[in-house]
Motif scaffolding. Structure first.
Motif, PDB file in Angstrom:
ATOM      1  N   LEU A 167     -10.515  13.243 103.793  1.00  0.00           N
ATOM      2  CA  LEU A 167      -9.790  14.123 102.888  1.00  0.00           C
ATOM      3  C   LEU A 167      -8.418  14.409 103.480  1.00  0.00           C
ATOM      4  CD1 LEU A 167     -12.721  16.505 102.011  1.00  0.00           C
ATOM      5  CD2 LEU A 167     -11.704  14.787 100.537  1.00  0.00           C
ATOM      6  N   PRO A 168      -7.433  13.548 103.187  1.00  0.00           N
ATOM      7  CA  PRO A 168      -6.121  13.649 103.827  1.00  0.00           C
ATOM      8  C   PRO A 168      -5.406  14.979 103.608  1.00  0.00           C
ATOM      9  CG  PRO A 168      -6.109  11.978 102.104  1.00  0.00           C
ATOM     10  CD  PRO A 168      -7.509  12.472 102.245  1.00  0.00           C
ATOM     11  N   GLU A 169      -5.682  15.666 102.500  1.00  0.00           N
ATOM     12  CA  GLU A 169      -5.006  16.939 102.271  1.00  0.00           C
ATOM     13  C   GLU A 169      -5.421  17.999 103.277  1.00  0.00           C
ATOM     14  OE1 GLU A 169      -8.737  17.085  99.690  1.00  0.00           O
ATOM     15  OE2 GLU A 169      -7.201  15.604 100.102  1.00  0.00           O
ATOM     16  N   LEU A 170      -6.527  17.749 104.014  1.00  0.00           N
ATOM     17  CA  LEU A 170      -6.979  18.688 105.031  1.00  0.00           C
ATOM     18  C   LEU A 170      -6.579  18.242 106.428  1.00  0.00           C
ATOM     19  CD1 LEU A 170     -10.578  19.431 103.796  1.00  0.00           C
ATOM     20  CD2 LEU A 170      -8.595  20.907 103.620  1.00  0.00           C
ATOM     21  N   GLU A 200     -14.540  24.187 107.184  1.00  0.00           N
ATOM     22  CA  GLU A 200     -15.264  24.725 108.341  1.00  0.00           C
ATOM     23  C   GLU A 200     -15.502  23.638 109.383  1.00  0.00           C
ATOM     24  OE1 GLU A 200     -17.941  28.255 106.288  1.00  0.00           O
ATOM     25  OE2 GLU A 200     -18.612  26.172 106.105  1.00  0.00           O
ATOM     26  N   THR A 201     -15.820  22.441 108.919  1.00  0.00           N
ATOM     27  CA  THR A 201     -16.022  21.314 109.836  1.00  0.00           C
ATOM     28  C   THR A 201     -14.750  21.058 110.621  1.00  0.00           C
ATOM     29  OG1 THR A 201     -17.674  20.297 108.401  1.00  0.00           O
ATOM     30  CG2 THR A 201     -16.583  18.852 109.987  1.00  0.00           C
ATOM     31  N   GLN A 202     -13.610  21.032 109.921  1.00  0.00           N
ATOM     32  CA  GLN A 202     -12.327  20.795 110.583  1.00  0.00           C
ATOM     33  C   GLN A 202     -12.031  21.896 111.598  1.00  0.00           C
ATOM     34  OE1 GLN A 202      -8.827  21.294 108.178  1.00  0.00           O
ATOM     35  NE2 GLN A 202      -7.691  19.787 109.386  1.00  0.00           N
ATOM     36  N   ARG A 203     -12.216  23.140 111.194  1.00  0.00           N
ATOM     37  CA  ARG A 203     -11.933  24.275 112.079  1.00  0.00           C
ATOM     38  C   ARG A 203     -12.854  24.254 113.305  1.00  0.00           C
ATOM     39  NH1 ARG A 203     -12.339  27.981 108.518  1.00  0.00           N
ATOM     40  NH2 ARG A 203     -14.519  28.491 108.902  1.00  0.00           N
ATOM     41  N   ASN A 204     -14.150  24.001 113.079  1.00  0.00           N
ATOM     42  CA  ASN A 204     -15.104  23.985 114.187  1.00  0.00           C
ATOM     43  C   ASN A 204     -14.837  22.823 115.145  1.00  0.00           C
ATOM     44  OD1 ASN A 204     -16.400  26.271 113.260  1.00  0.00           O
ATOM     45  ND2 ASN A 204     -17.927  25.133 112.104  1.00  0.00           N
ATOM     46  N   LEU A 205     -14.494  21.660 114.608  1.00  0.00           N
ATOM     47  CA  LEU A 205     -14.155  20.509 115.445  1.00  0.00           C
ATOM     48  C   LEU A 205     -12.956  20.833 116.323  1.00  0.00           C
ATOM     49  CD1 LEU A 205     -14.305  17.484 116.247  1.00  0.00           C
ATOM     50  CD2 LEU A 205     -12.905  16.994 114.235  1.00  0.00           C
ATOM     51  N   ARG A 206     -11.926  21.374 115.728  1.00  0.00           N
ATOM     52  CA  ARG A 206     -10.717  21.725 116.471  1.00  0.00           C
ATOM     53  C   ARG A 206     -11.022  22.770 117.548  1.00  0.00           C
ATOM     54  NH1 ARG A 206      -6.613  23.366 112.497  1.00  0.00           N
ATOM     55  NH2 ARG A 206      -6.465  21.148 112.132  1.00  0.00           N
ATOM     56  N   HIS A 207     -11.812  23.781 117.181  1.00  0.00           N
ATOM     57  CA  HIS A 207     -12.168  24.836 118.138  1.00  0.00           C
ATOM     58  C   HIS A 207     -12.968  24.270 119.311  1.00  0.00           C
ATOM     59  CE1 HIS A 207     -13.382  28.743 119.686  1.00  0.00           C
ATOM     60  NE2 HIS A 207     -14.608  28.281 119.717  1.00  0.00           N
ATOM     61  N   ARG A 208     -13.980  23.452 119.023  1.00  0.00           N
ATOM     62  CA  ARG A 208     -14.796  22.873 120.104  1.00  0.00           C
ATOM     63  C   ARG A 208     -13.948  22.040 121.043  1.00  0.00           C
ATOM     64  NH1 ARG A 208     -18.069  21.090 115.772  1.00  0.00           N
ATOM     65  NH2 ARG A 208     -17.653  18.927 116.355  1.00  0.00           N
ATOM     66  N   ARG A 209     -13.122  21.176 120.475  1.00  0.00           N
ATOM     67  CA  ARG A 209     -12.311  20.288 121.315  1.00  0.00           C
ATOM     68  C   ARG A 209     -11.299  21.058 122.148  1.00  0.00           C
ATOM     69  NH1 ARG A 209     -11.388  14.752 117.805  1.00  0.00           N
ATOM     70  NH2 ARG A 209     -13.276  13.741 118.567  1.00  0.00           N
ATOM     71  N   ARG A 210     -10.687  22.072 121.575  1.00  0.00           N
ATOM     72  CA  ARG A 210      -9.727  22.878 122.354  1.00  0.00           C
ATOM     73  C   ARG A 210     -10.419  23.584 123.509  1.00  0.00           C
ATOM     74  NH1 ARG A 210      -6.091  25.475 117.520  1.00  0.00           N
ATOM     75  NH2 ARG A 210      -4.830  23.637 117.167  1.00  0.00           N
ATOM     76  N   HIS A 211     -11.592  24.160 123.235  1.00  0.00           N
ATOM     77  CA  HIS A 211     -12.324  24.869 124.285  1.00  0.00           C
ATOM     78  C   HIS A 211     -12.737  23.915 125.411  1.00  0.00           C
ATOM     79  CE1 HIS A 211     -14.810  27.894 126.185  1.00  0.00           C
ATOM     80  NE2 HIS A 211     -15.777  27.002 126.248  1.00  0.00           N
ATOM     81  N   LEU A 212     -13.259  22.749 125.040  1.00  0.00           N
ATOM     82  CA  LEU A 212     -13.678  21.783 126.062  1.00  0.00           C
ATOM     83  C   LEU A 212     -12.487  21.270 126.864  1.00  0.00           C
ATOM     84  CD1 LEU A 212     -16.349  19.902 123.965  1.00  0.00           C
ATOM     85  CD2 LEU A 212     -16.781  21.250 126.031  1.00  0.00           C
ATOM     86  N   LYS A 213     -11.379  21.038 126.198  1.00  0.00           N
ATOM     87  CA  LYS A 213     -10.172  20.567 126.891  1.00  0.00           C
ATOM     88  C   LYS A 213      -9.682  21.630 127.874  1.00  0.00           C
ATOM     89  CE  LYS A 213      -6.841  17.398 126.866  1.00  0.00           C
ATOM     90  NZ  LYS A 213      -7.074  16.010 127.181  1.00  0.00           N
TER      91      LYS A 213
END
Length: 133
Positions: free
Chosen positions: A112-115, A77-90
């Motif tokens: 966690l490299p597998e993620l 969820e952290t990874q998904r939320n980080l990606r979503h926030r950054r894409r929206h701001l960009k």
């Protein structure tokens, strides 16, 4: 419409000169409330103690997630939320966020490299293939 304006209501935007200079953070120290009862009025409330010399930070996003909810996030969820926030701001504000929350989330995901960002790498590969044509 892009700019340093705030939604005053569903049909209008307002520009508040001083507030337009506040920078963004995904972990802001101010929460803004816009009231249109007496014309557009903006009120800022501290969400935590602000020390002398600290920068006033607001969120350009509607994160709606407090510290407790953030701490309960899974790494996925952290990874998904980080990606979503950054894409929206960009896309909407034309910058990549490097606030304290994004940097902390980036560190959690990197441990966690597998993620890792496999999706982003695939997108880059597809972009490169399209450029070769």
């Amino acid at each position: 419409m892009y700019g340093n304006g705030f939604s005053a209501d569903a049909q209008a935007r307002a520009v508040f000169l001083r507030a337009s200079f506040f920078n963004h953070s995904c972990d802001p120290n101010l929460h803004l409330i816009i009231s249109s009862e007496r014309g557009p009025v903006i009120v800022f409330r501290a969400v935590r103690l602000i020390q002398e010399g600290d920068e006033f930070l607001i969120s350009y996003l509607d994160n709606g997630m407090g510290k407790e909810e953030q701490e309960k996030e899974t790494v996925e969820e952290t990874q998904r939320n980080l990606r979503h926030r950054r894409r929206h701001l960009k896309k909407s504000y034309f910058f990549e966020c490097v606030c304290s929350r994004c940097l902390a989330d980036e560190k959690i995901v990197a441990e966690l490299p597998e993620l890792g960002d496999d999706d982003d790498e695939e997108e880059e590969d597809e972009d490169e293939e399209g450029q070769e044509d």
